[in-house]
Design a protein around this motif. Structure first.
Motif, PDB file in Angstrom:
ATOM      1  N   MET A  13       0.849  -1.180   0.000  1.00 18.79           N
ATOM      2  CA  MET A  13       0.000   0.000   0.000  1.00 18.79           C
ATOM      3  C   MET A  13       0.891   1.237   0.000  1.00 18.79           C
ATOM      4  SD  MET A  13      -2.915   1.116   2.760  1.00 18.79           S
ATOM      5  CE  MET A  13      -3.523  -0.537   2.811  1.00 18.79           C
ATOM      6  N   GLU A  14       0.751   2.084  -1.034  1.00 20.71           N
ATOM      7  CA  GLU A  14       1.503   3.334  -1.095  1.00 20.71           C
ATOM      8  C   GLU A  14       0.721   4.415  -0.367  1.00 20.71           C
ATOM      9  OE1 GLU A  14       4.001   4.146  -4.827  1.00 20.71           O
ATOM     10  OE2 GLU A  14       2.158   3.164  -5.507  1.00 20.71           O
ATOM     11  N   LEU A  15       1.377   5.045   0.598  1.00 24.45           N
ATOM     12  CA  LEU A  15       0.750   6.100   1.378  1.00 24.45           C
ATOM     13  C   LEU A  15       1.337   7.436   0.952  1.00 24.45           C
ATOM     14  CD1 LEU A  15       0.954   4.353   4.858  1.00 24.45           C
ATOM     15  CD2 LEU A  15      -0.988   4.402   3.291  1.00 24.45           C
ATOM     16  N   ILE A  16       0.471   8.401   0.645  1.00 23.14           N
ATOM     17  CA  ILE A  16       0.907   9.718   0.185  1.00 23.14           C
ATOM     18  C   ILE A  16       0.334  10.781   1.116  1.00 23.14           C
ATOM     19  CG2 ILE A  16       0.816  11.382  -1.726  1.00 23.14           C
ATOM     20  CD1 ILE A  16       2.519   8.914  -2.293  1.00 23.14           C
ATOM     21  N   HIS A  17       1.202  11.689   1.531  1.00 24.36           N
ATOM     22  CA  HIS A  17       0.814  12.806   2.395  1.00 24.36           C
ATOM     23  C   HIS A  17       0.061  13.836   1.554  1.00 24.36           C
ATOM     24  CE1 HIS A  17       1.647  16.628   4.544  1.00 24.36           C
ATOM     25  NE2 HIS A  17       1.336  15.877   5.573  1.00 24.36           N
ATOM     26  N   ALA A  66      -4.135   6.251   1.017  1.00 26.68           N
ATOM     27  CA  ALA A  66      -3.622   5.046   0.370  1.00 26.68           C
ATOM     28  C   ALA A  66      -3.883   5.181  -1.134  1.00 26.68           C
ATOM     29  CB  ALA A  66      -4.310   3.803   0.920  1.00 26.68           C
ATOM     30  N   MET A  67      -2.833   5.405  -1.902  1.00 26.99           N
ATOM     31  CA  MET A  67      -2.990   5.696  -3.325  1.00 26.99           C
ATOM     32  C   MET A  67      -3.464   4.502  -4.150  1.00 26.99           C
ATOM     33  SD  MET A  67      -2.674   8.853  -3.564  1.00 26.99           S
ATOM     34  CE  MET A  67      -2.646   9.157  -5.306  1.00 26.99           C
ATOM     35  N   ASN A  68      -3.295   3.291  -3.658  1.00 27.27           N
ATOM     36  CA  ASN A  68      -3.793   2.146  -4.416  1.00 27.27           C
ATOM     37  C   ASN A  68      -5.318   2.037  -4.340  1.00 27.27           C
ATOM     38  OD1 ASN A  68      -3.539   1.419  -1.686  1.00 27.27           O
ATOM     39  ND2 ASN A  68      -3.487  -0.744  -2.213  1.00 27.27           N
ATOM     40  N   ARG A  69      -5.964   2.861  -3.510  1.00 29.41           N
ATOM     41  CA  ARG A  69      -7.423   2.898  -3.412  1.00 29.41           C
ATOM     42  C   ARG A  69      -8.016   4.075  -4.175  1.00 29.41           C
ATOM     43  NH1 ARG A  69      -9.711  -0.070   0.824  1.00 29.41           N
ATOM     44  NH2 ARG A  69     -11.515   0.197  -0.502  1.00 29.41           N
ATOM     45  N   VAL A  70      -7.162   4.908  -4.781  1.00 34.15           N
ATOM     46  CA  VAL A  70      -7.607   6.110  -5.479  1.00 34.15           C
ATOM     47  C   VAL A  70      -7.918   5.792  -6.935  1.00 34.15           C
ATOM     48  CG1 VAL A  70      -6.872   8.394  -6.281  1.00 34.15           C
ATOM     49  CG2 VAL A  70      -6.402   7.683  -3.944  1.00 34.15           C
ATOM     50  N   ILE A  71      -9.068   6.279  -7.405  1.00 39.50           N
ATOM     51  CA  ILE A  71      -9.468   6.105  -8.797  1.00 39.50           C
ATOM     52  C   ILE A  71      -9.074   7.324  -9.609  1.00 39.50           C
ATOM     53  CG2 ILE A  71     -11.446   5.872 -10.353  1.00 39.50           C
ATOM     54  CD1 ILE A  71     -12.856   4.369  -8.091  1.00 39.50           C
ATOM     55  N   ALA A  81      -8.264  19.955  -4.484  1.00 36.84           N
ATOM     56  CA  ALA A  81      -8.320  18.656  -5.153  1.00 36.84           C
ATOM     57  C   ALA A  81      -9.426  17.810  -4.538  1.00 36.84           C
ATOM     58  CB  ALA A  81      -6.991  17.922  -5.033  1.00 36.84           C
ATOM     59  N   VAL A  82     -10.087  17.051  -5.392  1.00 39.81           N
ATOM     60  CA  VAL A  82     -11.111  16.106  -4.975  1.00 39.81           C
ATOM     61  C   VAL A  82     -10.600  14.725  -5.362  1.00 39.81           C
ATOM     62  CG1 VAL A  82     -13.513  15.405  -5.214  1.00 39.81           C
ATOM     63  CG2 VAL A  82     -12.910  17.821  -5.375  1.00 39.81           C
ATOM     64  N   ILE A  83     -10.462  13.854  -4.370  1.00 38.83           N
ATOM     65  CA  ILE A  83      -9.913  12.517  -4.592  1.00 38.83           C
ATOM     66  C   ILE A  83     -11.056  11.513  -4.514  1.00 38.83           C
ATOM     67  CG2 ILE A  83      -8.270  10.801  -3.757  1.00 38.83           C
ATOM     68  CD1 ILE A  83      -6.757  13.194  -2.432  1.00 38.83           C
ATOM     69  N   PHE A  84     -11.209  10.713  -5.568  1.00 31.66           N
ATOM     70  CA  PHE A  84     -12.253   9.700  -5.648  1.00 31.66           C
ATOM     71  C   PHE A  84     -11.643   8.353  -5.294  1.00 31.66           C
ATOM     72  CE2 PHE A  84     -13.383  13.144  -8.404  1.00 31.66           C
ATOM     73  CZ  PHE A  84     -14.754  13.286  -8.260  1.00 31.66           C
ATOM     74  N   SER A  85     -12.214   7.656  -4.315  1.00 32.37           N
ATOM     75  CA  SER A  85     -11.680   6.357  -3.923  1.00 32.37           C
ATOM     76  C   SER A  85     -12.559   5.227  -4.459  1.00 32.37           C
ATOM     77  CB  SER A  85     -11.568   6.242  -2.405  1.00 32.37           C
ATOM     78  OG  SER A  85     -12.834   6.067  -1.833  1.00 32.37           O
ATOM     79  N   ASP A  86     -12.009   4.031  -4.485  1.00 36.47           N
ATOM     80  CA  ASP A  86     -12.750   2.882  -5.004  1.00 36.47           C
ATOM     81  C   ASP A  86     -13.871   2.432  -4.058  1.00 36.47           C
ATOM     82  OD1 ASP A  86     -11.171   1.807  -3.025  1.00 36.47           O
ATOM     83  OD2 ASP A  86     -10.312   0.216  -4.266  1.00 36.47           O
TER      84      ASP A  86
END
Length: 104
Positions: free
Chosen positions: A3-7, A15-20, A54-59
């Motif tokens: 799991m890649e974690l980004i500040h 967790a960037m692997n959950r970001v669409i 920014a708006v981040i969409f997760s899975d």
């Protein structure tokens, strides 16, 4: 599974692997999605009262608001993927999760 974690600002990490997708909050459809997520309880505001950039969409259907620009978040992801951790060529921040259950 790695799991890649980004500040994303103000000691908040995603967790960037959950970001669409990562989008700007300016368009009417994005504003509608934010309002719908707020009504459903799926909105996560990580702006600390600052302007949303920014708006981040997760899975999982969650919508995450960030005070950092999408380019900044993408740049941090790029840097974490190119930096090596302890010379092993691993991402700068990562979390190893095991799918196996511990046997007692």
């Amino acid at each position: 599974m790695t799991m890649e974690l980004i500040h994303i600002g103000f000691s908040n990490i995603v967790a960037m692997n959950r970001v669409i997708a990562i989008a700007l909050p300016n368009s009417a459809p994005t504003k509608r999605v934010i309002q719908e997520a707020r009504n459903k309880g799926l909105l996560i505001d990580m702006t600390n009262g600052r302007r949303t950039k920014a708006v981040i969409f997760s899975d999982s259907g969650h919508i995450i608001l960030s005070a950092l620009a999408p380019e900044t978040i993408a740049g941090r992801l790029r840097v974490s993927r190119t930096e090596s951790y302890a010379g092993r060529g691993e991402p700068a921040l990562k979390l190893e999760l095991s799918d196996e259950k511990d046997e007692l």
